[in-house]
Design an enzyme around this catalytic site. Structure first.
Site, mmCIF file in Angstrom:
data_model
loop_
_atom_site.group_PDB
_atom_site.id
_atom_site.type_symbol
_atom_site.label_atom_id
_atom_site.label_comp_id
_atom_site.label_asym_id
_atom_site.label_seq_id
_atom_site.Cartn_x
_atom_site.Cartn_y
_atom_site.Cartn_z
ATOM 1 N N LYS A 1 54.848 -4.306 2.345
ATOM 2 C CA LYS A 1 56.064 -4.233 3.142
ATOM 3 C C LYS A 1 56.731 -5.609 3.228
ATOM 4 O O LYS A 1 57.954 -5.710 3.222
ATOM 5 C CB LYS A 1 55.747 -3.703 4.545
ATOM 6 N N GLU B 1 58.494 -6.789 13.290
ATOM 7 C CA GLU B 1 59.856 -6.260 13.187
ATOM 8 C C GLU B 1 60.413 -6.020 14.574
ATOM 9 O O GLU B 1 59.682 -5.632 15.475
ATOM 10 C CB GLU B 1 59.852 -4.905 12.451
ATOM 11 N N HIS C 1 54.112 7.754 14.606
ATOM 12 C CA HIS C 1 54.691 7.236 13.361
ATOM 13 C C HIS C 1 54.324 8.057 12.144
ATOM 14 O O HIS C 1 54.441 7.601 11.020
ATOM 15 C CB HIS C 1 54.295 5.773 13.124
ATOM 16 N N ARG D 1 55.818 6.303 -5.019
ATOM 17 C CA ARG D 1 55.054 7.507 -5.383
ATOM 18 C C ARG D 1 55.847 8.734 -4.980
ATOM 19 O O ARG D 1 56.895 8.629 -4.366
ATOM 20 C CB ARG D 1 53.731 7.502 -4.615
#
Ligand code: ADP
Ligand code: ADP
Ligand code: MG
Length: 675
Positions: free
Chosen positions: A132, A216, A251, A307
């Protein structure tokens, strides 16, 4: 869109025509890939673990190879064994599915070195986009909008806390290598940061072998919007519209749909263009997804998944393409079958992830043998992607997703109704499933009007997981009928059964009392029989009653002169009942049974399933209130907190961090407080 030719030239060499494909995965995605591969004339090879000898994907493939023991790291994650299996079966290509090794650059590289086509991007593309942090650096350069935050190398406490202050609380601490919603913690104030980092690192290290974190800004009440892209090795790259996956729990996606009902045509084009720009930055080859969080207006890149995605079917249904076919064509070295302006959006599709888990018990995974497996026919816009069937079993070693129920319709409203019907016609027994929860969710009025955000499920949880209501005469009648039916079946095969003589009487009178225990406590009903019709005595009311096995399956039940078609199944002492009012499960308290009742560990601290102890939250000798957290167990990749069943003193802790414990083992002993 055209990729630059330099990088794609190198990629071209890796992709070539093949005839035999090994699927390095299990469950519904393995079955899904085999279906398309077979339709394209390929020979398929299934890899499987010892726990999956009888699994659906093994039977579907042309040949199958045992990879190793049940534990994923010994089988589905064991690169050596997978390459050996490919060699042994002459497989020239490997499809990794999702999860497991699908985003493992090392695996892609080892395949290439062994001369095997990896159905996916190159190792280099995966490395660039797989982390990430790394991908955010790239996106920054490519001008794709990012969530503000920190994605640098330095990991010391001071750097992380400075970054969090700068982004401004609340922030999200996220494992750079993360996936599946793991290794992620919301932090609302500076004081909570250190503890969150420690626990996110612990989870990330165990799950991904990498505990690097990024920070974040936490977008409050966001939506999750993602774009499907596919690139080929000739430099072509297209987007196939977006999906909205805002209905999440912890999540993790629960319901996904396409297109997003939130975006207008202009916003749709903008987000798709940003996604093409993102994937174009690495000249991406294969199927991939660019994920964004959005406040409904702007959207910010969060990660790329290199993917096929769990929710790819909703895109297939609105775009009219088979993404696995596209993946395989790209792996053959062919050009994409369509150009961007040939890809048209048609209708609306919605998917529900069907899990073996108990929403009423904090979504605890449920394992065991499947006794009933009934899914609706794939007509009227319904599609079922299943990984299991009748007689299969759900192992504690893997993700508990059983199937996906997917519906397409010309409009969103109709897609929701069709999905609801599809779920309603799905019957799975033997394990607890989340079907009632999914139904409650998609028929929630706020979901109908798209008034949702990622926190919606958590806020509405009580409404979405109601306690089972009291049984009405209809359910009680069905339960009684199920017991009678099961007894008469047993009598037919057992000549000595007391139930053989039809006029069997309980304690001298021609009546029999049935006691049931369920979510709403104990309920009883008395059957008066011997005359016709029989009568159910309920709360002083006499209700004429008759039942028979229905020629269309299930039970025909006549109550008070009205004919009902119901389902009633007796399994040991558990009765499963389904009527027009819904699905019910109750325990039949058999007056003659020698039941050893409360063996369920309800008043002890026991492992509900096999798992690993990840944290002890109290010390021996501590005084605890009822419900106090005692320890954390990782069960099937989710952390579960075990709590004190009553107030008292922790007499002893019977495990330590790192212990692998079996189901039913007592992990702590609590001495009740004297009252
Ligand atoms: P999607 O957006 O496709 O749902 P997820 O990140 O939720 O992607 O992961 C897809 C599936 O793969 C889930 O079943 C998840 O549990 C599993 N998964 C994700 N990451 C890993 C991993 N590193 N190892 C094993 N399984 C994983
Ligand atoms: P994973 O690899 O586990 O899928 P993601 O980065 O895709 O991790 O995040 C998973 C989910 O967490 C997202 O779908 C979204 O709901 C939520 N999320 C991620 N980043 C943010 C953020 N910055 N603010 C708010 N929610 C976020
Ligand atoms: Mg994600």
């Amino acid at each position: 869109m055209k990729n630059s030719s330099k990088a794609s030239g190198a990629a071209k060499l890796l992709y070539r025509r093949f005839n035999t494909l090994l699927i390095a995965n299990r469950g519904e995605i393995a079955c899904r890939v085999i279906r398309t591969a077979r339709a394209m004339g390929l020979r398929t090879v299934a890899g499987y673990s010892e726990a999956d000898r009888d699994a659906l994907h093994v039977g579907m493939a042309d040949s199958a190879v045992l990879l190793g023991p049940a534990r994923a790291r010994d089988s589905y994650l064991n690169i050596d064994r997978i390459l050996e299996a490919a060699q042994k079966t002459g497989a020239e290509a490997v499809h990794p599915g999702y999860g497991f090794l699908s985003e493992n650059a090392d695996f892609a590289r080892r395949c290439a070195e062994a001369g095997i086509v990896f159905v996916g991007p190159t190792a280099e593309m995966m490395e660039a986009m797989g982390s990430k942090s790394g991908s955010k650096l790239l996106m920054e350069k490519a001008g794709v909008p990012l969530v503000p935050g920190y994605h640098g190398e330095a990991q010391d406490d001071a750097t992380l806390s400075k970054a969090a202050e700068k982004a401004g609380f609340p922030v999200l601490v996220k494992a750079s290598a993360g996936g599946g919603g793991r290794g992620m913690r919301v932090v609302r104030s500076a004081g909570e940061l250190a503890a969150a980092v420690v626990s996110a690192k612990r989870e990330a290290l165990a799950a991904f072998g990498d505990d690097r974190m990024l920070i974040e800004k936490y977008v409050d009440n966001p939506r999750h919007i993602e774009v499907q892209i596919v690139g080929d090795s000739h430099g072509n790259l297209v987007s196939l519209f977006e999906r909205e996956c805002t209905l999440q729990r912890r999540h993790q996606k629960v319901i996904e749909e396409a297109p997003s009902p939130t975006l207008d045509a202009k916003q749709r084009e903008a987000v798709c263009e940003a996604a093409r720009k993102a994937a174009g930055a690495v000249n991406y080859v294969g199927a991939g997804t660019i994920e964004f969080v959005s406040n409904g207006k702007d959207f910010f890149f969060i990660e790329m998944n290199t993917r096929l995605q769990v929710e790819h079917p909703v895109t297939e249904l609105i775009a009219g393409v088979d993404l696995v076919e596209w993946q395989l064509r790209v792996a053959f070295g062919e050009k994409l079958p369509l150009e961007q302006d040939q890809i048209k959006l048609n209708g609306h599709a919605m998917e529900a992830r069907l899990y073996a888990e108990n929403p009423n018990k904090n979504f605890m995974p449920s394992v065991g043998r499947l006794r009933t497996w009934r899914t609706p026919e794939a007509v009227d816009g319904l599609r079922i992607d299943a990984g299991y069937g009748d007689g299969g079993s759900v192992s504690p070693n893997y993700d508990a997703m059983l199937a996906k129920v997917i519906a397409w319709a010309p409009t969103r409203d109709l897609a929701i109704s069709r999905l609801a019907r599809g779920l309603n016609e799905t019957d799975i027994r033997g394990v607890v499933t989340n079907i009632p929860f999914l139904t409650a969710l998609i028929t929630h009025p706020d979901v109908r009007v798209n008034a949702i955000d990622t926190g919606f499920i958590e806020r509405e949880l009580a409404k979405l997981t109601p306690e089972q209501p009291a049984l009405t005469a209809l359910e009680l009648g069905a339960a009684v009928a199920a017991i009678l039916q099961s007894e008469s079946e047993a009598a037919a095969t057992d000549a000595h059964s007391p139930w053989r003589s039809s006029g069997w009487t309980a304690v001298g009178s021609r009546q029999r009392k049935f006691v049931f225990r369920g979510g709403a406590g104990e309920q009883s009903v008395t059957l008066l029989y011997g005359r016709r019709p029989s009568v159910l005595l309920l709360d002083g009311k006499r209700i004429p009653f008759a039942s028979a096995t229905s020629p269309r399956g299930g039970i025909d039940l006549v109550l008070d002169g009205v004919n009902h078609h119901v389902t009633g199944l007796l399994d040991g002492h558990e009765v499963y009942v389904r009527t027009q009012n819904g699905r019910f499960e109750v325990h039949w308290v058999d007056p003659f049974g020698t039941e050893d009742e409360e063996q369920t560990g309800g008043d002890r601290v026991v492992a509900p399933l096999p798992g690993t102890v990840v944290a002890l939250l109290v010390e021996a000798g501590a005084k605890v209130d009822k419900g106090a957290p005692i320890l954390t167990l990782e069960v099937m990749k989710m952390e579960q907190t075990l709590r004190a069943p009553f107030a008292g003193v922790v007499k002893s802790l019977k495990c330590k961090v790192g212990d692998i414990v079996q189901e039913g083992v007592e992990l702590a002993e609590i001495e009740p407080a004297k009252t």
